[in-house]
Structures are given as C-alpha cells and as structure tokens.
Design a protein around this motif. Structure first.
Motif, PDB file in Angstrom:
ATOM      1  N   ASN A 259       0.888  -1.270   0.125  1.00 25.48           N
ATOM      2  CA  ASN A 259      -0.026  -0.092  -0.037  1.00 25.48           C
ATOM      3  C   ASN A 259       0.740   1.201  -0.020  1.00 25.48           C
ATOM      4  O   ASN A 259       1.441   1.406   0.851  1.00 25.48           O
ATOM      5  CB  ASN A 259      -0.986   0.041   1.394  1.00 25.48           C
ATOM      6  CG  ASN A 259      -2.002  -1.149   1.114  1.00 25.48           C
ATOM      7  OD1 ASN A 259      -2.439  -1.435   0.204  1.00 25.48           O
ATOM      8  ND2 ASN A 259      -2.275  -1.536   2.236  1.00 25.48           N
ATOM      9  N   LEU A 261       3.491   2.523  -1.292  1.00 29.72           N
ATOM     10  CA  LEU A 261       4.874   2.272  -1.010  1.00 29.72           C
ATOM     11  C   LEU A 261       5.849   3.304  -1.727  1.00 29.72           C
ATOM     12  O   LEU A 261       5.517   3.356  -2.867  1.00 29.72           O
ATOM     13  CB  LEU A 261       5.412   0.725  -1.261  1.00 29.72           C
ATOM     14  CG  LEU A 261       6.709   0.492  -0.627  1.00 29.72           C
ATOM     15  CD1 LEU A 261       6.497   0.179   1.092  1.00 29.72           C
ATOM     16  CD2 LEU A 261       7.078  -1.033  -1.191  1.00 29.72           C
ATOM     17  N   SER A 271       1.178   0.576  -5.285  1.00 28.14           N
ATOM     18  CA  SER A 271       0.171   0.025  -4.453  1.00 28.14           C
ATOM     19  C   SER A 271      -0.211  -1.231  -5.469  1.00 28.14           C
ATOM     20  O   SER A 271      -0.604  -1.314  -6.395  1.00 28.14           O
ATOM     21  CB  SER A 271      -1.298   0.572  -4.057  1.00 28.14           C
ATOM     22  OG  SER A 271      -0.755   1.597  -3.138  1.00 28.14           O
ATOM     23  N   THR A 303      12.642   2.342   2.211  1.00 26.83           N
ATOM     24  CA  THR A 303      11.524   3.025   1.836  1.00 26.83           C
ATOM     25  C   THR A 303      11.049   4.006   2.855  1.00 26.83           C
ATOM     26  O   THR A 303      11.656   4.150   3.940  1.00 26.83           O
ATOM     27  CB  THR A 303      10.271   2.018   2.246  1.00 26.83           C
ATOM     28  OG1 THR A 303      10.205   1.528   3.322  1.00 26.83           O
ATOM     29  CG2 THR A 303      10.428   0.984   1.070  1.00 26.83           C
ATOM     30  N   GLY A 306       4.617   4.088   3.073  1.00 28.08           N
ATOM     31  CA  GLY A 306       3.567   2.973   2.781  1.00 28.08           C
ATOM     32  C   GLY A 306       3.878   1.832   3.588  1.00 28.08           C
ATOM     33  O   GLY A 306       4.851   1.657   4.734  1.00 28.08           O
ATOM     34  N   GLU A 307       3.127   0.665   3.410  1.00 28.51           N
ATOM     35  CA  GLU A 307       2.980  -0.562   4.094  1.00 28.51           C
ATOM     36  C   GLU A 307       2.917  -1.607   3.531  1.00 28.51           C
ATOM     37  O   GLU A 307       2.612  -1.762   2.287  1.00 28.51           O
ATOM     38  CB  GLU A 307       1.644  -0.686   4.868  1.00 28.51           C
ATOM     39  CG  GLU A 307       1.387   0.612   5.656  1.00 28.51           C
ATOM     40  CD  GLU A 307      -0.068   0.743   6.342  1.00 28.51           C
ATOM     41  OE1 GLU A 307      -1.014   0.093   5.807  1.00 28.51           O
ATOM     42  OE2 GLU A 307      -0.269   1.195   7.477  1.00 28.51           O
ATOM     43  N   HIS A 309       1.980  -5.799   3.837  1.00 28.10           N
ATOM     44  CA  HIS A 309       1.377  -6.738   4.454  1.00 28.10           C
ATOM     45  C   HIS A 309       1.329  -8.142   3.937  1.00 28.10           C
ATOM     46  O   HIS A 309       1.308  -8.441   2.697  1.00 28.10           O
ATOM     47  CB  HIS A 309      -0.237  -6.568   4.426  1.00 28.10           C
ATOM     48  CG  HIS A 309      -0.449  -5.225   5.143  1.00 28.10           C
ATOM     49  ND1 HIS A 309      -1.421  -5.213   6.441  1.00 28.10           N
ATOM     50  CD2 HIS A 309      -0.485  -3.713   4.991  1.00 28.10           C
ATOM     51  CE1 HIS A 309      -1.310  -3.850   6.878  1.00 28.10           C
ATOM     52  NE2 HIS A 309      -0.831  -3.127   5.666  1.00 28.10           N
ATOM     53  N   PRO A 314       0.345  -6.588   8.853  1.00 21.42           N
ATOM     54  CA  PRO A 314       1.527  -5.659   8.326  1.00 21.42           C
ATOM     55  C   PRO A 314       2.941  -6.226   8.979  1.00 21.42           C
ATOM     56  O   PRO A 314       3.110  -6.896   9.985  1.00 21.42           O
ATOM     57  CB  PRO A 314       1.298  -4.506   9.257  1.00 21.42           C
ATOM     58  CG  PRO A 314       0.215  -4.847  10.376  1.00 21.42           C
ATOM     59  CD  PRO A 314      -0.161  -5.959   9.895  1.00 21.42           C
ATOM     60  N   LYS A 316       7.624  -5.531   8.782  1.00 17.78           N
ATOM     61  CA  LYS A 316       8.717  -4.557   8.591  1.00 17.78           C
ATOM     62  C   LYS A 316       9.867  -5.145   7.997  1.00 17.78           C
ATOM     63  O   LYS A 316      10.417  -6.247   8.589  1.00 17.78           O
ATOM     64  CB  LYS A 316       9.001  -3.923   9.925  1.00 17.78           C
ATOM     65  CG  LYS A 316       8.351  -3.004  10.476  1.00 17.78           C
ATOM     66  CD  LYS A 316       7.858  -1.629   9.659  1.00 17.78           C
ATOM     67  CE  LYS A 316       6.747  -0.683  10.571  1.00 17.78           C
ATOM     68  NZ  LYS A 316       6.651   0.199   9.551  1.00 17.78           N
TER      69      LYS A 316
END
Length: 500
Positions: A259, A261, A271, A303, A306-307, A309, A314, A316
């Motif tokens: 999402n 990013l 995304s 980055t 953004g996320e 998953h 979620p 890291k």
C-alpha cells in the motif's frame, strides 16, 4: 568475407567445438544462435584472437590467418562489442573513442584534445548521435553507450563487428536507434555477427542465421526462408512445443499486499497485491522503478512511506534477512554480480541461502549438503559436470538455474524474479517457465519483472505497468496486449485497472 571451417576446441579434454563451420559475407548481418553452452562464445573468441583453435582454418578476405592475440584480429578489421560494455564511465566520450589510440604531439606526448573531440563529434554525427564528445560517458544511457562502442569499432576501421546480446539492457526506443545504425553501416559494406536469444530481433534485423548445438554445426538458413519453429528445432534437437506452458495454477487468497509504498528518488505511492499461486508481471521501460520496488520488498532498499502486508498482517522488512524470515526469495536481475559468487562451486552457491538445511546442531553435514544440491541439479536440469564445478564456467542459462535453486532451497512463499530469462537460450527459457508454473501450482506467489512483453503476456496472470516511479496500469490476462502495456509504460494518461 570471413570463412571458418573445421574449427575445433577443447579445454582440459572437454570438447566445446567439434568441426564447426561459419561464414560471414560482406555487408551482411549474420545471426549466431544456439542454446547456452552450444559454443557460440568460444567460436567468436577464436575469431577475435582470445582463444587459439585446436584445428581448422580461418580465412579473412580469402587469406588464411592465425590469430594468437586480439591485436591480430583487430588488424584484420574484426571488432567485438561484448555484452558487458567496455566503456570507462569516468572518461569523456572522446577519451573513450581514442583510448589506446590517443593523438599526441611533442616529446612528452601532450594530448591533442581539441582534434580528438572534433573527430569524435564527426564520427558520432555519422552514426546519428548529437552528443558533446566532452560528455562523461557514464552519464549516457546504456543505448547511447552501445552506439559509442560501435563508434569505437568504426574508429579502428573495423569491417566485421561481433555483437553479443547487444539489446539485453536497452529500451525499445534504444533498440530502434541501434538497428537503424546497424542497417546504415551494413549499407556501407560493414558486416555484423549478431548473437542474441531474442528470436523477434533475429527476424527483424538479420539476413542469415547459423545454428550450433552442443559444440557442433547444425546448419545455416536464410532468414526469409525459415521459421521460428524450424530454428528452435535446430537449436534444441527436438520440437519445443508451445513457447509458453499453459497456466494451471489455482489462484487463492491475497498473500502480499503493498500500500502506497515509496522510496526517495526511486518510486512513489506504489500499491498492488499478489495472490497465492499467482504470477504478477511487472512491466515498464528502463528507469521506471521496477527493480527498485523489488529491492524494497526484499529489504535491500529503504522505503520512505507505505505499508507491506503478508497474509493480512503488517510487516517491517528492513534487510534481506527480514525478507527471508518472511519466506521471500529474490532472483536478481544481474546474476553475475548479485546472484552468484562466480568463483564458488555450484554446491557452494546453492548452499549460500540454505546453510541450516545442510547442518545439524550448527555443524555442516556433507551428506545433507550433497543430497540437497543433487536434488536441485536433477530437478532443474542444471547442466554441470559435478556439483563442484565453478559457477563462472557454466552457461548463462545454467547459472540462472543455480540462482533459482539457491532460493528454492529456502522454500519461498513469495518469489521475486527480476528478468528471469535475460541472456538465456530458448530451450532453457521454457524450462524456467515450467519451473515458474510448478511453483505457482504449489501456491507460491510470484512477482516477475520482465522487459520482454511476449514473456509478460505469455506467463503473467496480471500485469502491473510502471512509468517514472509510478504505477500507471494494472491489466488482467484477457486485457493484456503489447500496445496497451506500452501505452501505460510510456506514461498513459491515467491509471487503468482491469485486474483485481
């Protein structure tokens, strides 16, 4: 013209060329094709003086010659443009063109820079390039660097130019410029040996094609009088069947969700999602940000927003170790510098990401290592004399399989493939496509970056198109055409999504 007859060459008793024939006429573009390991590079290294032949005859313009060094071949008007360009990035264009042939005056060899720059500008103009010869060569696009290499050959009065995978890193527009230059030089009587695995290019630019298989001469064909299927059959010794295997994977729930990013100076607000068992293609021109997105997913690039998953949670990912913990594998674009340790053996390269599987209680168990490596050599049909053979001595296709084997050993649930078939022959390409198919059928989510649109259309379930760091289109299988993909790759006016 150039005539090579009865050419044979062996290394440590291993025969790599056996009684091979090759002929290049004046003003001809002659393709040289064969699977990786067929002997193409060895034959051209004999013609360019890098290797000495064990047997056979080489004639240039009707005169029998013996090439013991590259200088011998250069004096006969033969030049080689390697896949890895020999441009010195920190020198100017003019300095690159006159490297080793500098114009000087006086006892101390003072450079006549202005004269070299003027001659360089005139030569570049003949090749259709309006480039300031004082420009730093490293600041040019790869396509322009490729033509600088041709200019270097012309500056040496080359009559015969060998080009090895010349378009591997070029955009479509740069390929058009290169082909225009080659055709213009052909019209002036300069001949080219054109080595490429891209069949579409062979039919677009070449006059004849010589096929090698397993170090032997198979035959020569005139391009207008042959077909794709005939050439493939000559190369692999069998009918290859459909170019791309049929997709049978059952696509499941979302595995990877990205999402908005972003990464500074690389890409922004990207995304997309990839489902289990799905192959998501990623298309775009060079500089679009495709590889940078892959690097960010693998923790190799930072980055800024953004996320990410995985399985709805979620995560890291700040390093490749983080990515591997989340069952992500990454077959990089440049296998020789990023995917392999070339001086390591096949076994050592495969085990790089799989040390735990070859050990018990932290102690390496040779039998575990050997069994694991042997299983992947067999499964991926890696052509190697043994698991101890060095990676650098393998053909390009087999090197690529070793990189894939390294990551398959980790049992990835998400596999990123960046240009998975670059520099790979058509037979090995189909094997890699089948490996991808098998992985998808087992539920692996695949992100495939490719510059070859037929490959994207033939293998991907959906395609994400990028332009200048942004996603400009997401197309479903039934909406994929080369025209649509190129429209969005060149900056289509809005984001279009036809695939969920």
């Amino acid at each position: 013209m150039i005539e090579m007859s009865g050419i044979s060459k062996a290394f440590s008793g291993n025969v790599v060329l056996d009684n091979v024939e090759f002929e290049l006429s004046d003003g001809e573009i002659h393709a040289l094709m064969g699977e990786n390991g067929a002997g193409k590079s060895t034959l051209m290294k004999i013609l360019s003086g890098i290797y000495e032949k064990d047997a056979g005859v080489v004639k240039v313009d009707g005169k029998q010659v013996e090439f013991k060094t590259t200088k011998d071949s250069e004096e006969m008007g033969i030049a080689v443009i390697h896949q890895e360009l020999n441009i010195l990035p920190d020198l100017t264009v003019a300095e690159n063109l006159f490297l080793g042939k500098e114009k000087t005056y006086g006892l101390f060899g003072i450079l006549r820079k202005k004269e070299m720059q003027e001659e360089a500008k005139a030569l570049l103009a003949k090749l259709g390039l309006d480039i300031d010869p004082r420009t730093r060569a490293g600041d040019l696009s790869v396509g322009k660097q490729q033509i600088i290499e041709i200019a270097k050959a012309i500056a040496c009065n080359a009559k015969y130019i060998i080009m090895d995978e010349p378009t591997a890193a070029l955009t479509d527009r740069e390929i058009e410029t290169l082909f225009k230059t080659v055709r213009e030089l052909k019209a002036k009587g300069i001949s080219f040996v054109y080595i490429s695995h891209r069949m579409e290019e062979i039919f677009a630019i070449c006059d004849r094609i010589t096929i090698l298989r397993d170090g032997t001469y198979v035959g020569v064909r005139e391009i207008p009088k042959t077909t794709f299927d005939e050439i493939v059959a000559m190369m692999v010794g069998r009918e290859l069947g459909e170019r791309f295997p049929s997709r049978k994977a059952v696509i499941g729930e979302v595995k990877l969700q990205v999402n908005n990013l972003s990464s500074k100076n690389a890409f922004e607000n990207v995304s997309f999602m990839v489902r289990k068992g799905e192959i998501l293609g990623v298309a775009g021109l060079m500089g679009a940000g495709r590889t940078e997105v892959a690097q960010a997913l693998f923790g190799y690039r930072k980055t800024t927003a953004g996320e990410i998953h995985i399985d709805g949670k979620p995560v890291k990912i700040n390093s490749p170790i983080d990515a591997m913990k989340h069952k992500i594998g990454f077959v990089t674009e440049d296998r020789k510098t990023e995917g392999l340790v070339l001086d390591f053996s096949v076994k050592e390269n495969i085990m790089l990401a799989n040390l735990e599987k070859g050990a018990k209680s932290g102690v390496i168990i040779p039998k575990l290592e050997n069994d694991l490596v042997a299983s992947y050599i067999e499964q991926l049909r890696i052509r190697t004399s043994s698991a101890e053979q060095s990676a650098k001595s393998l053909s390009g296709g087999n090197q690529q399989k070793v990189v894939i084997a390294k990551w398959l050993g980790t049992h990835p649930e998400i596999l990123i493939l960046d240009e998975p078939t670059r520099g790979v022959d058509i037979g090995a390409k189909k094997e890699i496509y089948q490996i991808m198919n098998n992985l998808a059928e087992s539920g692996v989510s695949i992100l495939m970056i490719s510059s070859e649109l037929p490959e994207i259309i033939g293998m991907a379930d959906r395609v994400m198109v990028m332009h200048e760091g942004r996603m400009t289109g997401m197309l479903a299988k039934n909406d994929m055409t080369q025209e649509k993909i190129m429209h969005y790759a060149t900056g289509g006016d809005k984001v279009v999504q036809t695939g969920n």
